[in-house]
Every structure is written in structure tokens, then in C-alpha cells.
Design a protein around this motif. Structure first.
Motif, short mmCIF file in Angstrom:
data_model
loop_
_atom_site.label_atom_id
_atom_site.label_comp_id
_atom_site.label_asym_id
_atom_site.label_seq_id
_atom_site.Cartn_x
_atom_site.Cartn_y
_atom_site.Cartn_z
N GLU A 202 0.83 -1.21 0.00
CA GLU A 202 0.00 0.00 0.00
C GLU A 202 0.86 1.26 0.00
O GLU A 202 0.56 2.23 -0.69
CB GLU A 202 -0.94 0.00 1.22
N GLN A 203 1.94 1.25 0.78
CA GLN A 203 2.82 2.42 0.83
C GLN A 203 3.52 2.65 -0.51
O GLN A 203 3.82 3.78 -0.87
CB GLN A 203 3.86 2.23 1.94
N LEU A 204 3.79 1.58 -1.24
CA LEU A 204 4.42 1.71 -2.55
C LEU A 204 3.42 2.09 -3.64
O LEU A 204 3.83 2.41 -4.76
CB LEU A 204 5.11 0.39 -2.94
N GLY A 205 2.14 2.02 -3.33
CA GLY A 205 1.13 2.31 -4.34
C GLY A 205 0.92 1.18 -5.33
O GLY A 205 0.43 1.41 -6.45
N LEU A 206 1.26 -0.05 -4.94
CA LEU A 206 1.07 -1.19 -5.83
C LEU A 206 -0.42 -1.48 -6.03
O LEU A 206 -1.18 -1.51 -5.05
CB LEU A 206 1.75 -2.44 -5.27
N PRO A 207 -0.86 -1.70 -7.26
CA PRO A 207 -2.27 -2.05 -7.49
C PRO A 207 -2.65 -3.34 -6.78
O PRO A 207 -1.81 -4.24 -6.58
CB PRO A 207 -2.35 -2.20 -9.01
N GLU A 208 -3.89 -3.45 -6.41
CA GLU A 208 -4.37 -4.64 -5.69
C GLU A 208 -4.20 -5.90 -6.53
O GLU A 208 -4.00 -7.00 -6.00
CB GLU A 208 -5.84 -4.46 -5.31
N SER A 209 -4.28 -5.76 -7.85
CA SER A 209 -4.14 -6.92 -8.73
C SER A 209 -2.75 -7.56 -8.60
O SER A 209 -2.61 -8.77 -8.78
CB SER A 209 -4.37 -6.51 -10.18
N VAL A 210 -1.73 -6.76 -8.27
CA VAL A 210 -0.38 -7.31 -8.10
C VAL A 210 -0.31 -8.16 -6.84
O VAL A 210 0.27 -9.25 -6.83
CB VAL A 210 0.66 -6.17 -8.05
N VAL A 211 -0.92 -7.69 -5.76
CA VAL A 211 -0.94 -8.46 -4.52
C VAL A 211 -1.68 -9.77 -4.71
O VAL A 211 -1.26 -10.82 -4.20
CB VAL A 211 -1.56 -7.63 -3.39
N LYS A 212 -2.77 -9.74 -5.48
CA LYS A 212 -3.52 -10.98 -5.74
C LYS A 212 -2.67 -11.98 -6.52
O LYS A 212 -2.79 -13.19 -6.32
CB LYS A 212 -4.80 -10.65 -6.50
#
Length: 464
Positions: A202-212
């Protein structure tokens, strides 16, 4: 104090036929005047010091040290240290200097330190190069700075092949990844700062799709971008996310190790190429026998490593890797082109089933200081897998543009969103854009829309 220790604690400086002696506080206090004179008249002292080769110098030097110490005692200074203190060696001076440089880099938030002969040390601050207001470095300076931090194996490698890479911890403040190399016969260094604190997705601004993507049980996830684009930081964040939330066995293969991970919910083994294992490909092959759930490959730099990583992803493991490519489409082409022509059809089929996604990223200077990341995200759907299998990768960009519902986005869209949110300037994002002309037109149209809305509001206010 032993005779050897006392001798080692003296520093003897020779100029012409006269020898000047500098005596440390500890040696004189421990031995006293009599012991000092005894060892000054002992030939073994000069053998240990390796600096007085002739009998003439020996006699002159011995007489001089006795005269200086007696004058010192006669002046009533027996309770104080002598004024002729042993100076620091070149290595000690270099250690002090490198410590100050590292402290300044951490304090100022510099991402890199450049040490080159012919100019002062240079910091990269928020993407810009800034020369320090200090002395111009000479060849001996860079050699001593290199020796103050480089292990012996890397110094040997530098002499043999002209360059070497390693990492080290600067206390509890940060780690540094170092590349030392020769240029024009001199030694240069680049030190990349690696913060000890790992940022969350979240702090890096990574899209949620990347975490999935990283939560999938098997497949290949690639994080790409040019050097200095934050790939290592992104991967460290994703590995830390798995470490906190899942009970995995994670194996990282790096050259050198950058972020150190502690065992949390997961068990983590970190292997360094050149120290723990000879090569990336060898480490990947061995990892398959080590019960891994997740394998991180620090750099997929050759055909053998790429092939081993794809095979590991096919055998039921989640594999993270990096490439120096600027876009998702370029990443897929780079993987395929690494193989001989007669194997490319097979690799396309393997990639279409094993590749989960690509995250291509870049860093843009933030207004007010710092940098923020822009991401291009490719999530491999059945449609995109079919494009890879049928060698229609030129259509991947269009597929990303229409795949927003799957969490996909183009690099230029991410840059535009950063500008729209007021985080970056137009000039900075146009430099990073894949299609700068199209992005510039889009920004112009957006500004016109904003101006039209403001004018309409003013007309409404005047009319009322």
C-alpha cells in the motif's frame, strides 16, 4: 604489553637519512621511558616497523627519540600524553571518510553514492546527481575507500576481471549494495542504499491486482524496469507481505543479497551468488529439492537462468524474477528472444501457461521531494495467454488497455494519474512515457476541460 604489541603500536616515518618517530599514548604509558628507549635500541623493533634499513638511520633515529622523550619528561609532562601522537593510517582515514559519506547518504535520503577519480563524491538525490562540496578524489583516495569496505574475495575479483559486486550492512541504519570497477585504470564505486525498513504494498502504491498475483500457488511473476527503478524494493515488499501473512518456505537467490528478511510466519533462506552458490541457474535447480513454496530470482540475466525459472514455475511453485525491460510487451518478447529460433514456439507455449503477470515500473520525482512509482500491470488472462501462444504479442498493449476490470493498466495511464493527483510535473512524466505525444495531448485536453468547467462556474455565478 608484549614486545610485539609494543612494536606494532609505533609508527616510524623516514625522510631522507633522518627518521622521525611518532609515539602513541598507549605505548608510552604502558612501557614508560626506560622500556621505550630499550625497544628503540632494539633491532627487532625496526624489523617490525620495516622502515629503517640502514645502521646510520638507526643511530640517528634512536638518538632523536631519546632526546625528544627526555625533553618531554623534563617539561613536567609525565602525567600527560605526548604531543607527538601516532597519526591515522591511510586505511583508517578512508574508513572515517566512508563512514561520513554513508551517514550523510542515509540522513539526506540519497539513493546512490558515486565515487570517481577527478571529482568529489556524488549523491543521487530524488533522481538528480548532486556533487558534494568536498575535495576532488585522487586515484589513491578511491583505492583506499574501496579497500575500507570491500572483502578480500571482491578485491581479488576486481583485479582479475575488472569489477565486483557485494553488499554490506552499515550498522542498523541501512544496507548498501556496492559495485566496484575499473575505468581508465582507476577504481570507481557506486553504492546503492537499501533501507532497512521495508515498505508495504500500500505504501508503494502497488495495485491490488499485483498483490492478488503473489497469492497464487504457482506461476511466474516478473517485476521489470530499468536500473534504479525500484524493482528490488517492490520484490522485498511482496516477499515481506508473504512472510507476514502466510506460512511458506521462501528461498531468495540474489547477487548480492540486498534486503535481509527475518523469519516471521514463513521460513526464509537467502542465498548469495558467489558466496553460497556459484550461479543463479544452479541455485534454482537445487531449490526444487529444498521444499520451496516461493522462489525469488534476483536477476534473470541469461538463457540458463530464464529456462530454469520457467521450469520451476511449471512444477508448482510461485517464482518471482526481474528483467531490465520497460514494458509488459517488451518483457514477453525478451523472454522468448532469449531462446534459439527452433525453441521459441515451445517457450511461447510454456509462457502462456506459466506466466501470471508482469509489473513494469519506473520512478518519477515527486513535487516537494522524494520519488513515486508508476506501474504498468499485465495480468495474464486466457485471451492474453492465447496472444502469447500465437506470437501476437504486438496486441498486448491493446489488451491491457481494455483489461482494466482485471486490474491491468498501461504505464502512460499510471503517469497520467500521478499528474492528475498533483504528485508530479508534466515535464517529468513525459520523459518516462512510452508515447509522450499522446500523453501530452491527453494532458492538454484535460487542462482545457478543467478550464472550461471553471469558466462555466464563473458564468453561472455572474448570471445568478
Amino acid at each position: 604489553m608484549s614486545r610485539r604489541a609494543l612494536a606494532a603500536d609505533f609508527r616510524v616515518c623516514r625522510t631522507s637519512l633522518d627518521a622521525g618517530f611518532n609515539v602513541s599514548r598507549r605505548a608510552l604509558a604502558a612501557g614508560g621511558l626506560e622500556l621505550l628507549e630499550k625497544y628503540c635500541l632494539s633491532s627487532s623493533f625496526f624489523e617490525a616497523a620495516r622502515s629503517v634499513p640502514t645502521r646510520l638511520e638507526y643511530n640517528r633515529g634512536a638518538r632523536r627519540i631519546r632526546a625528544r622523550t627526555r625533553r618531554w619528561h623534563a617539561a613536567g609532562q609525565s602525567s600527560r600524553s605526548p604531543t607527538f601522537i601516532r597519526p591515522e593510517t591511510d586505511h583508517e582515514m578512508a574508513t572515517v571518510l566512508i563512514d561520513k559519506l554513508l551517514q550523510a547518504a542515509v540522513k539526506q535520503g540519497a539513493s546512490d553514492i558515486h565515487i570517481v577519480v577527478g571529482q568529489p563524491p556524488v549523491f543521487r538525490l530524488h533522481g538528480r546527481m548532486r556533487k558534494l562540496e568536498t575535495k576532488v578524489l585522487e586515484p589513491d583516495d578511491t583505492v583506499q575507500l574501496m579497500k575500507s569496505i570491500a572483502p578480500e574475495r571482491c578485491q581479488r575479483e576486481l583485479q582479475e576481471v575488472g569489477s565486483a559486486d557485494f553488499g554490506f550492512a552499515f550498522g542498523t541504519l541501512a544496507r548498501f549494495r556496492v559495485s566496484i570497477f575499473k575505468q581508465r585504470g582507476n577504481i570507481s564505486m557506486v553504492l546503492r542504499q537499501i533501507p532497512n525498513d521495508k515498505l508495504t504494498p500500500e505504501q508503494l502504491g502497488l495495485p491490488e491486482s499485483v498483490v492478488k498475483m503473489v497469492l497464487r500457488p504457482r506461476g511466474l511473476v516478473l517485476v521489470t524496469g530499468p536500473t534504479g527503478s525500484g524493482k528490488s524494493t517492490t520484490l522485498a515488499s511482496l516477499i515481506d507481505y508473504l512472510n507476514i501473512n502466510h506460512d511458506h518456505h521462501i528461498i531468495t537467490i540474489e547477487d548480492p543479497i540486498e534486503f535481509y528478511h527475518e523469519h516471521k510466519k514463513s521460513t526464509i533462506n537467502q542465498r548469495e551468488v558467489g558466496v553460497d552458490v556459484p550461479s543463479f541457474s544452479e541455485a534454482i535447480r537445487r531449490a526444487l529439492r529444498q521444499d520451496p513454496d516461493c522462489i525469488l530470482v534476483g536477476e534473470m540475466r541469461d538463457l540458463e537462468t530464464i529456462s530454469a525459472a520457467i521450469s520451476a514455475a511449471e512444477t508448482g511453485h510461485i517464482v518471482f524474477g526481474t528483467l531490465h525491460t520497460n514494458s509488459a510487451q517488451g518483457t514477453v518478447n525478451r523472454l522468448i528472444d532469449a531462446f534459439p529460433g527452433n525453441l521459441q514456439d515451445q517457450i511461447r507455449t510454456q509462457l502462456s501457461t506459466s506466466l501470471l503477470g508482469v509489473v513494469a515500473q519506473g520512478l518519477v520525482p515527486r513535487i516537494g521531494g522524494g520519488r513515486c512509482a508508476a506501474y504498468e500491470v499485465l495480468v495474464v488472462t486466457p485471451g492474453i495467454a492465447n496472444l502469447i501462444r500465437e506470437n501476437k504479442t504486438f496486441r498486448i498493449g491493446s489488451a491491457i488497455q481494455t483489461g482494466a476490470k482485471f486490474g491491468m493498466q498501461l504505464m502512460d495511464d499510471s503517469l497520467y494519474n500521478l499528474w492528475r493527483d498533483g504528485k508530479v510535473t508534466v515535464e517529468d512524466i513525459l520523459v518516462k512515457a512510452h508515447r509522450p505525444d499522446d500523453l501530452a495531448k491527453r494532458i492538454v485536453n484535460a487542462r482545457r476541460g478543467i478550464e472550461d468547467e471553471e469558466q462555466a462556474e464563473e458564468d453561472f455565478d455572474h448570471g445568478s
